[in-house]
Enzyme design. Structure first.
Site, PDB file in Angstrom:
ATOM      1  N   ASP A   6       1.003  -1.075  -0.214  1.00 34.63           N
ATOM      2  CA  ASP A   6      -0.234   0.066   0.190  1.00 34.63           C
ATOM      3  C   ASP A   6       0.945   1.051   0.259  1.00 34.63           C
ATOM      4  O   ASP A   6       2.322   0.461   0.230  1.00 34.63           O
ATOM      5  CB  ASP A   6      -0.825   0.127   1.346  1.00 34.63           C
ATOM      6  CG  ASP A   6      -1.662   1.426   1.023  1.00 34.63           C
ATOM      7  OD1 ASP A   6      -2.483   1.685   0.530  1.00 34.63           O
ATOM      8  OD2 ASP A   6      -1.854   1.847   2.560  1.00 34.63           O
ATOM      9  N   SER A   7       0.124   2.540  -0.090  1.00 35.41           N
ATOM     10  CA  SER A   7       1.330   3.770   0.035  1.00 35.41           C
ATOM     11  C   SER A   7       1.412   3.784   0.935  1.00 35.41           C
ATOM     12  O   SER A   7       2.485   4.298   1.290  1.00 35.41           O
ATOM     13  CB  SER A   7       0.176   4.543  -0.073  1.00 35.41           C
ATOM     14  OG  SER A   7      -1.065   4.291   0.358  1.00 35.41           O
ATOM     15  N   TYR A  38      -0.467   8.357  -1.356  1.00 35.20           N
ATOM     16  CA  TYR A  38      -0.658   8.577  -3.282  1.00 35.20           C
ATOM     17  C   TYR A  38      -1.665   9.094  -4.492  1.00 35.20           C
ATOM     18  O   TYR A  38      -1.768   9.274  -5.294  1.00 35.20           O
ATOM     19  CB  TYR A  38      -0.340   6.904  -3.909  1.00 35.20           C
ATOM     20  CG  TYR A  38       1.022   6.479  -3.582  1.00 35.20           C
ATOM     21  CD1 TYR A  38       1.398   6.833  -2.547  1.00 35.20           C
ATOM     22  CD2 TYR A  38       1.085   4.575  -3.788  1.00 35.20           C
ATOM     23  CE1 TYR A  38       2.972   6.569  -2.712  1.00 35.20           C
ATOM     24  CE2 TYR A  38       1.707   3.857  -3.784  1.00 35.20           C
ATOM     25  CZ  TYR A  38       3.128   4.454  -3.473  1.00 35.20           C
ATOM     26  OH  TYR A  38       4.534   3.434  -3.080  1.00 35.20           O
ATOM     27  N   GLY A  39      -2.946   9.427  -3.294  1.00 33.45           N
ATOM     28  CA  GLY A  39      -4.011   9.651  -4.016  1.00 33.45           C
ATOM     29  C   GLY A  39      -3.756  11.386  -5.257  1.00 33.45           C
ATOM     30  O   GLY A  39      -4.874  11.356  -6.087  1.00 33.45           O
ATOM     31  N   CYS A  69      -3.642  -1.061  -1.693  1.00 36.50           N
ATOM     32  CA  CYS A  69      -4.365   0.159  -2.577  1.00 36.50           C
ATOM     33  C   CYS A  69      -5.742   0.498  -3.458  1.00 36.50           C
ATOM     34  O   CYS A  69      -4.943  -0.117  -4.850  1.00 36.50           O
ATOM     35  CB  CYS A  69      -3.055   1.376  -2.512  1.00 36.50           C
ATOM     36  SG  CYS A  69      -3.082   2.424  -3.231  1.00 36.50           S
ATOM     37  N   ASN A  70      -6.474   1.578  -3.362  1.00 35.00           N
ATOM     38  CA  ASN A  70      -7.400   1.457  -4.043  1.00 35.00           C
ATOM     39  C   ASN A  70      -6.590   2.239  -4.690  1.00 35.00           C
ATOM     40  O   ASN A  70      -7.237   1.659  -6.188  1.00 35.00           O
ATOM     41  CB  ASN A  70      -8.410   2.392  -3.560  1.00 35.00           C
ATOM     42  CG  ASN A  70      -9.439   1.302  -2.216  1.00 35.00           C
ATOM     43  OD1 ASN A  70      -8.882   0.983  -1.299  1.00 35.00           O
ATOM     44  ND2 ASN A  70     -10.487   0.564  -3.026  1.00 35.00           N
ATOM     45  N   THR A  71      -5.658   3.339  -4.937  1.00 37.25           N
ATOM     46  CA  THR A  71      -4.898   4.087  -5.942  1.00 37.25           C
ATOM     47  C   THR A  71      -4.508   3.583  -7.162  1.00 37.25           C
ATOM     48  O   THR A  71      -4.351   3.370  -8.089  1.00 37.25           O
ATOM     49  CB  THR A  71      -4.208   5.081  -5.026  1.00 37.25           C
ATOM     50  OG1 THR A  71      -5.468   6.048  -3.903  1.00 37.25           O
ATOM     51  CG2 THR A  71      -3.983   6.051  -6.078  1.00 37.25           C
ATOM     52  N   GLU A 148      -5.961   8.365  11.012  1.00 43.34           N
ATOM     53  CA  GLU A 148      -4.986   8.195  11.248  1.00 43.34           C
ATOM     54  C   GLU A 148      -4.306   9.125  12.178  1.00 43.34           C
ATOM     55  O   GLU A 148      -3.793   9.236  13.255  1.00 43.34           O
ATOM     56  CB  GLU A 148      -3.617   8.536  10.169  1.00 43.34           C
ATOM     57  CG  GLU A 148      -3.940   8.342   8.590  1.00 43.34           C
ATOM     58  CD  GLU A 148      -2.480   8.114   8.302  1.00 43.34           C
ATOM     59  OE1 GLU A 148      -1.561   8.997   8.103  1.00 43.34           O
ATOM     60  OE2 GLU A 148      -2.392   6.950   6.837  1.00 43.34           O
ATOM     61  N   CYS A 180     -11.218   3.393  -0.640  1.00 41.06           N
ATOM     62  CA  CYS A 180      -9.994   3.721  -0.375  1.00 41.06           C
ATOM     63  C   CYS A 180      -9.836   2.758   1.328  1.00 41.06           C
ATOM     64  O   CYS A 180     -10.213   2.215   1.737  1.00 41.06           O
ATOM     65  CB  CYS A 180     -10.340   5.402   0.024  1.00 41.06           C
ATOM     66  SG  CYS A 180      -8.757   5.625   0.695  1.00 41.06           S
ATOM     67  N   THR A 181      -8.116   3.033   1.234  1.00 41.98           N
ATOM     68  CA  THR A 181      -8.092   1.450   2.318  1.00 41.98           C
ATOM     69  C   THR A 181      -8.022   2.212   3.628  1.00 41.98           C
ATOM     70  O   THR A 181      -8.630   0.947   4.506  1.00 41.98           O
ATOM     71  CB  THR A 181      -6.259   1.411   2.261  1.00 41.98           C
ATOM     72  OG1 THR A 181      -6.178   2.839   2.235  1.00 41.98           O
ATOM     73  CG2 THR A 181      -5.547   1.224   1.107  1.00 41.98           C
ATOM     74  N   HIS A 182      -7.884   3.288   4.403  1.00 44.38           N
ATOM     75  CA  HIS A 182      -8.587   3.871   5.658  1.00 44.38           C
ATOM     76  C   HIS A 182     -11.054   3.557   6.026  1.00 44.38           C
ATOM     77  O   HIS A 182     -10.550   4.022   6.921  1.00 44.38           O
ATOM     78  CB  HIS A 182      -8.070   5.382   5.145  1.00 44.38           C
ATOM     79  CG  HIS A 182      -6.477   5.334   5.352  1.00 44.38           C
ATOM     80  ND1 HIS A 182      -5.948   5.421   5.108  1.00 44.38           N
ATOM     81  CD2 HIS A 182      -6.008   6.107   6.448  1.00 44.38           C
ATOM     82  CE1 HIS A 182      -4.364   5.538   4.835  1.00 44.38           C
ATOM     83  NE2 HIS A 182      -4.838   5.870   5.618  1.00 44.38           N
TER      84      HIS A 182
HETATM   85  N1  DGL Z   1      -4.272   4.169   0.162  1.00 45.43           N
HETATM   86  C1  DGL Z   1      -4.381   4.592  -0.689  1.00 45.43           C
HETATM   87  C2  DGL Z   1      -6.096   4.483  -1.143  1.00 45.43           C
HETATM   88  O1  DGL Z   1      -6.255   3.495  -0.311  1.00 45.43           O
HETATM   89  C3  DGL Z   1      -5.331   6.031  -0.020  1.00 45.43           C
HETATM   90  C4  DGL Z   1      -3.771   7.256   0.747  1.00 45.43           C
HETATM   91  C5  DGL Z   1      -3.499   7.314  -0.309  1.00 45.43           C
HETATM   92  O2  DGL Z   1      -3.904   8.617  -0.537  1.00 45.43           O
HETATM   93  O3  DGL Z   1      -1.981   6.421  -0.315  1.00 45.43           O
HETATM   94  O4  DGL Z   1      -6.487   5.102  -2.059  1.00 45.43           O
END
Ligand code: DGL
Length: 279
Positions: A6-7, A38-39, A69-71, A148, A180-182
């Site tokens: 993941d990012s 990353y987003g 990571c979704n992105t 976070e 998104c992961t969070h």
């Molecule tokens: N892990 C990213 C996602 O799931 C979220 C955090 C980021 O922007 O890096 O898209």
């Protein structure tokens, strides 16, 4: 060994699902905390980072890769697959869309980072899986720092959730993908801001898809080590990150800091990004 990346630390929501649904399998996790988020980055940069992260996991002996990571799933699955040279690669978009398609009455919302929503990948995937279903996107970038900070249950989170979800409610969505992961940490807050809307958690669906793959590929499954060994690597760490990781996984976690051996692959160019999703 099943490797996830993941990012940053958000992908631990997928590790958490691994612990719940597929306990025992050894895992290795890499969070690119030095280069997060990353987003808000361009597709070119995300694709380059994704390849470098993949190389790191392959060097550690990965035999399957989960893009937590979704992105990255939205923008770089193809380059990860190319780099991973034949080992199974799982991403979080397809399982989430498949689940949403199976429960919706026809109107699906997707919330995620700007990069994920702008990619149009959820819309494109839904058009393949269930062409009649309409998809509406909404970027919700403030959710990541809220989670976070451990503010998921504060009134500020509820106010922001209402604001982000208003346009989607006006579109009368009946199902919402937490893209998104969070966001799984905000489930109850999002559920209150969008009453009656079904929530789809890509982390849950992705690990379920991985579980199905293992069921149907016994030879591959039996080759995986199953000693409950879990290692965690990050590209930057501070005392707070160990705490976050341990809180999210409900056990003591030590994050090992690594410096990626980065060599740029200029031939990894971005693909034209699919149609933009209207908010
Ligand atoms: N892990 C990213 C996602 O799931 C979220 C955090 C980021 O922007 O890096 O898209």
């Amino acid at each position: 060994m099943i490797a996830l990346f993941d990012s940053g630390l958000g992908g631990l929501t997928v590790v958490r699902e691994m612990f719940r649904q597929l306990p025992g399998y050894d895992t290795i996790y890499f969070g690119d905390t030095a280069r997060l988020p990353y987003g808000s980055k361009s597709p070119e940069v995300i694709r380059r980072f994704a390849v470098q992260n993949t190389d790191f996991l392959l060097s550690k002996g990965a035999t399957a890769i989960v893009i937590a990571c979704n992105t990255v799933s939205a923008l770089a699955t193809d380059v990860v697959r190319e780099r991973a040279k034949g080992i199974p690669v799982f991403e979080v978009v397809t399982p989430a869309v498949t689940k949403a398609a199976s429960v919706t009455e026809g109107r699906v919302g997707i919330i995620g980072t700007r990069g994920t929503v702008a990619s149009g990948v959820y819309t494109a995937k839904m058009a393949e899986v269930a062409p009649k279903v309409k998809v509406f996107g909404q970027a919700a970038p403030l959710f990541v720092p809220l989670v976070e900070e451990g503010w998921a249950r504060k009134p500020e989170a509820a106010t922001i959730a209402k604001e982000y979800l208003r346009p989607l409610r006006l579109r009368r969505i009946d199902t919402l993908i937490l893209g998104c992961t969070h966001y799984p940490f905000l489930k109850s807050c999002i559920a209150k801001a969008a009453p009656g809307v079904r929530l789809v958690d890509p982390a849950h669906e992705t690990v379920a898809a991985l579980g199905e793959y293992l069921e149907t590929h016994p030879k591959f499954r039996d080759g995986l080590s199953k000693k409950s060994k879990h290692s965690f690597f990050v590209s930057d760490a501070n005392p707070h990150s160990d705490k976050i990781a341990s809180r999210w996984l409900g056990r003591d976690i030590i994050l090992n800091k690594v410096i990626l051996n980065v060599h740029d692959d200029h031939h990894f160019r971005s693909r034209p990004v699919a149609a933009r999703v209207r908010a």
